[in-house]
Design a protein around this motif. Structure first.
Motif, PDB file in Angstrom:
ATOM      1  N   GLY A 237      39.647 -23.921  67.667  1.00 54.73           N
ATOM      2  CA  GLY A 237      39.436 -25.219  68.317  1.00 54.73           C
ATOM      3  C   GLY A 237      38.110 -25.251  69.075  1.00 54.73           C
ATOM      4  O   GLY A 237      37.322 -26.196  68.917  1.00 54.73           O
ATOM      5  N   TYR A 263      36.444 -25.042  59.720  1.00 54.03           N
ATOM      6  CA  TYR A 263      37.260 -24.967  60.950  1.00 54.03           C
ATOM      7  C   TYR A 263      38.320 -26.073  60.951  1.00 54.03           C
ATOM      8  O   TYR A 263      39.467 -25.857  61.343  1.00 54.03           O
ATOM      9  CB  TYR A 263      36.379 -25.094  62.208  1.00 54.03           C
ATOM     10  N   GLU A 264      37.927 -27.274  60.501  1.00 53.61           N
ATOM     11  CA  GLU A 264      38.900 -28.388  60.482  1.00 53.61           C
ATOM     12  C   GLU A 264      40.059 -28.045  59.551  1.00 53.61           C
ATOM     13  O   GLU A 264      41.221 -28.297  59.876  1.00 53.61           O
ATOM     14  CB  GLU A 264      38.195 -29.682  60.057  1.00 53.61           C
ATOM     15  N   ILE A 267      42.340 -25.542  61.205  1.00 53.44           N
ATOM     16  CA  ILE A 267      43.170 -26.163  62.245  1.00 53.44           C
ATOM     17  C   ILE A 267      44.288 -26.975  61.586  1.00 53.44           C
ATOM     18  O   ILE A 267      45.445 -26.892  61.987  1.00 53.44           O
ATOM     19  CB  ILE A 267      42.306 -27.035  63.177  1.00 53.44           C
ATOM     20  N   VAL A 273      45.622 -26.932  67.336  1.00 55.70           N
ATOM     21  CA  VAL A 273      44.354 -26.339  67.756  1.00 55.70           C
ATOM     22  C   VAL A 273      44.673 -25.036  68.469  1.00 55.70           C
ATOM     23  O   VAL A 273      45.393 -25.015  69.453  1.00 55.70           O
ATOM     24  CB  VAL A 273      43.607 -27.287  68.711  1.00 55.70           C
ATOM     25  N   GLN A 274      44.178 -23.940  67.899  1.00 56.05           N
ATOM     26  CA  GLN A 274      44.527 -22.655  68.514  1.00 56.05           C
ATOM     27  C   GLN A 274      43.539 -22.306  69.601  1.00 56.05           C
ATOM     28  O   GLN A 274      42.489 -21.728  69.359  1.00 56.05           O
ATOM     29  CB  GLN A 274      44.470 -21.565  67.449  1.00 56.05           C
TER      30      GLN A 274
END
Ligand SMILES: O=C(O)CCC(=O)C(=O)O
Ligand SMILES: [Fe+2]
Length: 543
Positions: A237, A263-264, A267, A273-274
């Motif tokens: 995130g 990344y999206e 997630i 979101v981590q």
């Protein structure tokens, strides 16, 4: 004519000034902040391709270059003056040590570039020819200096922001780091795949950058490293947030565009979101074991043996029947009992120390360790120091010291190794190890034909300003270097079996320089002597 277009913000002799609107031409100046010049592309007076503007720009470039070189010269001169007041003190602090190496690697490269573009090749050739034996540090040295600083930061729990301010444990020692200096520490950590320190130093670089009037590094570069290391540390995130910030600055940044999509997806896959928050301890981020944490706490002087153990320890004069000791008995302090770790006070005189240092210094080599599998001697990250070996015949002082070891321990020196002299600089250390060879180790001490290392005598030939203790992690004791004192312990049980409790380490030197010398005593010839130097036979342990 203008042929070369700027390809990076560090490019000086190029056409950036007339190619981009309000484009800044930036150059990193060590120690000070960045010098920037800023010219509008569509200056009212000139058309874009008029010979006038070209001349004008060329002139500006030259002036710019001179200004930059003058600024560099000022910084180098200022550092030189600071350092020459007390060279030893200057390099004996980790921040200066790192800065010095950076000034002579990354920053020096920029000075060379500035000088050599167009006119300076001859000057540099002349410089190279006349610099004689002067050795500049290498990229590897820069990496070593950065690793040393981050090791210290970890072991001694030093706050990143305080370090960047030039402070160690509340004492202001050094010049402040610029955002670019912090960035370089992050970049070096990144090249070692050390994402934890990359994140710490890139964050600090970003913080410092906010306060810099003349910015020493591009924020986009910081964000790129920071985002990737943050991702590697598991916070997708935050990595995405940072990448978005980077894209605000450079919307066409190709790697950032690719990473954003990645990344999206990550997630979306995990459906949340981590964000790894406060609960995620630093130790977990760094994969530190319990043993490592205990070792570092011991180096910081935070642990001691229990009161019950301490209560049994005494200070005494050693009298082992040796007539010499009747006149001048050794002052012995028990640092631990079973296994006995003894400290002998005032057993090396200042003139002996001076002789031994002087004999060893010109011969210093990076210390080696024996490869566990092959038996070969090699350098290793876990032992960083310089060392040399001295023979008794080389000087009366060496012979006197060796004879003293015999008097102190009652053991024969016939089969002992030569006197090893060791110097640890900033960040120098020797991680937990045994001095004796384990059965599994092939060829250890085999060629000597004198058996295993039965005992160790470790002389302290300097005090150390901060850090540098000899610690025994299984015993919870830390021996703080005291010039002229020596530590003594048996490495082997009387059965010849290695005593596991004698595992020990040299903690990293935080400030100052540490000098020691060891005499490693071997088994052969001790049959009738052990333990005649000490009242009590060494204890048996089965651990
Ligand atoms: O320097 C120290 O404190 C310990 C050195 C050591 O353990 C060694 O050289 O084997
Ligand atoms: Fe050792």
């Amino acid at each position: 004519m203008f042929a070369k277009q700027c390809t990076s913000n560090k490019d000086v002799d190029c056409d950036a000034l007339i190619l981009g609107d309000d484009k800044l031409n930036r150059v990193n100046i060590p120690g000070s902040n960045l010098y920037t010049i800023n010219i509008r592309k569509h200056d009212q007076k000139y058309s874009n391709n008029s010979p006038l503007i070209i001349m004008h720009q060329k002139q500006l470039f030259r002036e710019h270059k001179i200004l930059l070189l003058r600024k560099y010269a000022e910084v180098y001169m200022e550092q030189y003056e600071k350092a020459s007041q007390d060279v030893q003190a200057y390099v004996e602090n980790p921040i200066n040590a790192y800065l010095l190496v950076k000034r002579l690697t990354t920053d020096w490269k920029e000075v060379r570039n500035l000088i050599t573009t167009n006119t300076g090749e001859e000057f540099m050739a002349d410089f190279d020819e006349h610099k004689g034996d002067l050795k500049f540090p290498s990229e590897e040295d820069l990496n070593g200096a950065a690793v040393a600083l981050t090791r210290l930061q970890d072991t001694y729990e030093l706050d990143t922001a305080a370090l960047a301010k030039g402070e160690i444990n509340g004492v202001k020692y050094a010049t402040e780091l610029t955002a670019a200096d912090c960035f370089e520490l992050g970049r070096q950590s990144y090249s070692n795949a050390d994402h934890y320190h990359t994140q710490l130093w890139m964050m600090e670089a970003d913080e410092r950058l906010k306060r810099e009037v003349n910015q020493s590094v591009e924020r986009s570069e910081i964000l790129e490293y920071l985002a990737f290391s943050t991702f590697k540390l598991g916070d997708v995130g935050l990595a995405l947030d940072l990448t978005n910030k980077l894209l605000e600055l450079i919307p066409t940044h190709e790697r950032a565009i690719g990473n954003k999509v990645y990344y999206e997806d990550e997630i979306a896959k995990s459906n949340s979101v981590q964000r790894k928050g406060e609960d995620e301890t630093v130790a977990i981020l760094q994969n530190k074991t319990e043993a490592r944490l205990a070792y570092e706490a011991l180096c910081r002087g935070e642990t001691t043996p229990s009161d019950k153990i301490l209560a049994k320890l005494k200070c005494r004069y050693l009298d082992n029947g040796n007539p010499f000791l009747k006149i001048a008995p050794f002052k012995v302090e028990e640092a631990y009992a079973k296994p006995d770790i003894l400290i002998f006070h005032d057993v090396m005189a200042d003139d002996e120390i001076a002789t031994i240092k002087a004999l060893a210094q010109p011969r210093f080599q990076r210390a080696t360790v024996q490869n566990f599998l092959t038996g070969a001697l090699e350098t290793a990250q876990y032992r960083i120091s310089k060392s040399a070996w001295l023979k008794e015949i080389e000087h009366k002082h060496v012979a006197d010291v060796v004879q003293r070891v015999e008097d102190m321990t009652g053991l024969t020196m016939e089969t002992a190794e030569e006197l090893q002299v060791v110097n640890y600089g900033i960040g120098g250390h020797y991680e937990p190890h045994y001095d004796f060879a384990r059965r599994e180790e092939p060829n250890a001490f085999h060629s000597l034909g004198t058996g295993n290392r039965i005992a160790t005598v470790l002389f302290y030939m300097s005090d150390v300003a901060q850090g540098g203790a000899t610690v025994f992690p299984y015993l919870d004791i830390a021996l703080w270097p005291k010039k002229g004192a020596a530590a003594f312990w048996y490495n082997l049980h009387s059965s010849g079996e290695g005593d596991k409790m004698t595992r020990h380490a040299a903690c990293p030197v935080l400030a100052g320089s540490k000098w020691v010398s060891n005499k490693w005593i071997h088994e052969a010839g001790q049959q009738f002597r052990r333990p005649c130097g000490l009242k009590r036979p060494p204890a048996e342990h089965t651990a």
